[in-house]
Design an enzyme around this catalytic site. Structure first.
Site, PDB file in Angstrom:
ATOM      1  N   VAL A  11       0.830  -1.205   0.000  1.00  0.00           N
ATOM      2  CA  VAL A  11       0.000   0.000   0.000  1.00  0.00           C
ATOM      3  C   VAL A  11       0.872   1.267   0.000  1.00  0.00           C
ATOM      4  CG1 VAL A  11      -1.674   1.330   1.356  1.00  0.00           C
ATOM      5  CG2 VAL A  11      -1.973  -1.129   1.064  1.00  0.00           C
ATOM      6  N   ASP A  32      10.138   2.927   6.701  1.00  0.00           N
ATOM      7  CA  ASP A  32       9.611   1.604   7.042  1.00  0.00           C
ATOM      8  C   ASP A  32      10.561   1.017   8.086  1.00  0.00           C
ATOM      9  OD1 ASP A  32       7.592  -0.568   5.410  1.00  0.00           O
ATOM     10  OD2 ASP A  32       9.088  -1.442   6.759  1.00  0.00           O
ATOM     11  N   THR A 119      -4.057   2.422   7.601  1.00  0.00           N
ATOM     12  CA  THR A 119      -3.954   1.116   8.265  1.00  0.00           C
ATOM     13  C   THR A 119      -5.327   0.622   8.748  1.00  0.00           C
ATOM     14  OG1 THR A 119      -1.750   1.751   8.993  1.00  0.00           O
ATOM     15  CG2 THR A 119      -2.773  -0.086  10.167  1.00  0.00           C
ATOM     16  N   ARG A 151     -15.978   2.040  -5.372  1.00  0.00           N
ATOM     17  CA  ARG A 151     -16.412   0.727  -5.883  1.00  0.00           C
ATOM     18  C   ARG A 151     -17.907   0.761  -6.191  1.00  0.00           C
ATOM     19  NH1 ARG A 151     -12.676  -2.195  -1.307  1.00  0.00           N
ATOM     20  NH2 ARG A 151     -10.798  -2.358  -2.563  1.00  0.00           N
ATOM     21  N   HIS A 175     -15.287   1.303   7.456  1.00  0.00           N
ATOM     22  CA  HIS A 175     -14.585   0.729   6.305  1.00  0.00           C
ATOM     23  C   HIS A 175     -14.373  -0.739   6.670  1.00  0.00           C
ATOM     24  CE1 HIS A 175     -11.896  -0.072   3.049  1.00  0.00           C
ATOM     25  NE2 HIS A 175     -10.892  -0.342   3.854  1.00  0.00           N
ATOM     26  N   THR A 230      -4.556  -5.654  -1.606  1.00  0.00           N
ATOM     27  CA  THR A 230      -5.082  -4.598  -2.492  1.00  0.00           C
ATOM     28  C   THR A 230      -4.167  -3.400  -2.361  1.00  0.00           C
ATOM     29  OG1 THR A 230      -6.457  -3.422  -0.894  1.00  0.00           O
ATOM     30  CG2 THR A 230      -7.429  -5.361  -1.904  1.00  0.00           C
TER      31      THR A 230
HETATM   32  P1  NAD Z   1       2.471  -4.958   3.732  1.00  0.00           P
HETATM   33  O1  NAD Z   1       2.681  -6.114   4.633  1.00  0.00           O
HETATM   34  O2  NAD Z   1       2.762  -5.102   2.282  1.00  0.00           O
HETATM   35  O3  NAD Z   1       3.302  -3.704   4.259  1.00  0.00           O
HETATM   36  C1  NAD Z   1       3.235  -3.253   5.577  1.00  0.00           C
HETATM   37  C2  NAD Z   1       4.527  -2.501   5.861  1.00  0.00           C
HETATM   38  O4  NAD Z   1       4.427  -1.922   7.165  1.00  0.00           O
HETATM   39  C3  NAD Z   1       5.759  -3.429   5.874  1.00  0.00           C
HETATM   40  O5  NAD Z   1       6.722  -2.944   4.956  1.00  0.00           O
HETATM   41  C4  NAD Z   1       6.250  -3.358   7.317  1.00  0.00           C
HETATM   42  O6  NAD Z   1       7.654  -3.446   7.445  1.00  0.00           O
HETATM   43  C5  NAD Z   1       5.724  -1.985   7.744  1.00  0.00           C
HETATM   44  N1  NAD Z   1       5.616  -1.849   9.196  1.00  0.00           N
HETATM   45  C6  NAD Z   1       4.993  -2.694  10.062  1.00  0.00           C
HETATM   46  N2  NAD Z   1       5.107  -2.224  11.311  1.00  0.00           N
HETATM   47  C7  NAD Z   1       5.790  -1.048  11.240  1.00  0.00           C
HETATM   48  C8  NAD Z   1       6.219  -0.109  12.202  1.00  0.00           C
HETATM   49  N3  NAD Z   1       5.949  -0.266  13.521  1.00  0.00           N
HETATM   50  N4  NAD Z   1       6.915   0.973  11.777  1.00  0.00           N
HETATM   51  C9  NAD Z   1       7.205   1.147  10.460  1.00  0.00           C
HETATM   52  N5  NAD Z   1       6.819   0.280   9.509  1.00  0.00           N
HETATM   53  C10 NAD Z   1       6.125  -0.810   9.887  1.00  0.00           C
HETATM   54  O7  NAD Z   1       0.931  -4.495   3.950  1.00  0.00           O
HETATM   55  P2  NAD Z   1       0.071  -3.599   2.939  1.00  0.00           P
HETATM   56  O8  NAD Z   1      -0.632  -4.484   1.988  1.00  0.00           O
HETATM   57  O9  NAD Z   1       0.935  -2.507   2.450  1.00  0.00           O
HETATM   58  O10 NAD Z   1      -1.051  -3.022   3.946  1.00  0.00           O
HETATM   59  C11 NAD Z   1      -0.743  -2.017   4.893  1.00  0.00           C
HETATM   60  C12 NAD Z   1      -1.998  -1.640   5.661  1.00  0.00           C
HETATM   61  O11 NAD Z   1      -2.934  -0.970   4.790  1.00  0.00           O
HETATM   62  C13 NAD Z   1      -2.759  -2.853   6.215  1.00  0.00           C
HETATM   63  O12 NAD Z   1      -3.233  -2.580   7.513  1.00  0.00           O
HETATM   64  C14 NAD Z   1      -3.917  -3.011   5.249  1.00  0.00           C
HETATM   65  O13 NAD Z   1      -5.000  -3.707   5.811  1.00  0.00           O
HETATM   66  C15 NAD Z   1      -4.230  -1.555   4.976  1.00  0.00           C
HETATM   67  N6  NAD Z   1      -5.070  -1.280   3.801  1.00  0.00           N
HETATM   68  C16 NAD Z   1      -5.994  -0.314   3.946  1.00  0.00           C
HETATM   69  C17 NAD Z   1      -6.837   0.001   2.902  1.00  0.00           C
HETATM   70  C18 NAD Z   1      -7.886   1.079   3.090  1.00  0.00           C
HETATM   71  O14 NAD Z   1      -8.797   1.247   2.268  1.00  0.00           O
HETATM   72  N7  NAD Z   1      -7.797   1.851   4.151  1.00  0.00           N
HETATM   73  C19 NAD Z   1      -6.720  -0.667   1.671  1.00  0.00           C
HETATM   74  C20 NAD Z   1      -5.724  -1.644   1.551  1.00  0.00           C
HETATM   75  C21 NAD Z   1      -4.914  -1.956   2.634  1.00  0.00           C
END
Ligand code: NAD
Length: 309
Positions: A11, A32, A119, A151, A175, A230
């Protein structure tokens, strides 16, 4: 404008790409906890700059690098695995937000900074980020149901053979699985949905509406099943939100922010006017009795989940 993105997974990377394409930021900082990942993303995106806007993109090895950022986007934390709900991420991601927000707050101008929360579970994370940051709720904004509303609009557009640009339609509340499809305020070219269907001789029975609702609520599950996560849709949603903020557009978006105080406080998505101060005004949507009850239920679910952390 300097912008920071915390969490450079699927994301965060998509958000960075989408933000870069707007040309709105002159500098983007990527942070990150996995520094190698952030550096690789900065390198890759830096190369993309040669084909679009010349934006400085840097990976940060510590939070001091985000100093001067006017907007900080939080996209860190666990994502849903196939079969998991957003709520299943509650405790893991509450720990992530609790880790990140104090470090962000030490390095930004608390009088002006705006936090954009991505998140999941989104609404609870907005409440937690606002509580920890102590920022006014107008400056802790969750993308909320922006993506769900998109959507819904796209499905309607295909069903009704009319451009998304001519449709006003919102998904409200959480959401998540309790989101509320706001049928009673769907307007097409200024006509209420029922009148539009009558004039265009389109039949939209309850069964079709139920199928549309199901598709809106299950879109993320289907995408996760097919590609593991996603990212493109949410990347575009964040860029759109940034556009509205930076250009002080005063556009109405279904974003999440904390409303109310004390035990009644809850963050969920309702139409809000967004500009350079963040949330400028929260609108109270006109709902029918079924929608009102569903929105109250959605708010209760969010509040209950917040109380669990
Ligand atoms: P991912 O696993 O690909 O990436 C998450 C990243 O966060 C990783 O690179 C990890 O190292 C980093 N991370 C974790 N803890 C951390 C910390 N304490 N400090 C710094 N970095 C940290 O996951 P993703 O697919 O990128 O999803 C990220 C978030 O976005 C998830 O919670 C997901 O559910 C959410 N999301 C939200 C929506 C929305 O509509 N709001 C849509 C899609 C995904």
């Amino acid at each position: 404008m300097k912008i920071a993105i915390i969490g450079i997974g699927s994301v965060g990377s998509a958000v960075a790409t989408a933000v870069q394409k707007t040309g709105l930021a002159h500098e983007i900082i990527l942070f990150d906890r996995d520094g190698i990942r952030a550096r690789a993303a900065a390198e890759d995106l830096g190369h993309a700059s040669a084909f679009s806007y010349d934006i400085k993109i840097t990976a940060a090895s510590n939070y001091r690098a985000i100093r001067g950022s006017e907007i900080v986007i939080i996209a860190a934390g666990a994502n849903q695995k196939p079969g998991e709900t957003r709520t299943d991420l509650l405790h893991k991601n509450a720990a992530v937000i609790s880790d990140i927000i104090p470090k962000v707050m030490e390095n930004v101008d608390t009088k002006t900074v705006k936090l954009i929360i991505v998140t999941n579970p989104l609404d609870v994370m907005v409440m937690l980020a606002q509580k920890i940051s102590k920022l006014p709720s107008s400056r802790v904004i969750g993308t909320g149901t922006m993506l769900d509303s998109a959507r819904f609009k796209i499905i309607l557009s295909r069903q009704l053979s009319v451009s998304t640009r001519s449709i006003t339609s919102y998904v409200l509340g959480e959401h998540g699985d309790s989101s509320v499809i706001n049928w009673s305020s769907v307007f097409i070219g200024g006509l209420h949905l029922d009148e539009f269907c009558k004039q265009s001789k389109i039949y939209l029975p309850k069964t079709t509406r139920n199928t549309i609702e199901h598709r809106v609520r299950n879109a993320a599950y289907e995408i996760i099943q097919g590609r593991g996560a996603t990212w493109d849709g949410i990347g575009a949603a964040v860029a759109d939100l940034l556009y509205a903020i930076i250009n002080d557009e005063k556009r109405i978006l279904t974003t999440s922010a904390v409303d109310g105080i004390g035990k009644t406080a809850v963050a969920m998505s309702i139409p809000r006017i967004i500009g350079n101060k963040g949330v400028i005004l929260t609108l109270r949507p006109k709902l029918d009795s079924t929608e009102s009850a569903a929105l109250r239920k959605s708010a209760n679910i969010i509040r209950k989940n917040f109380d669990l952390i």
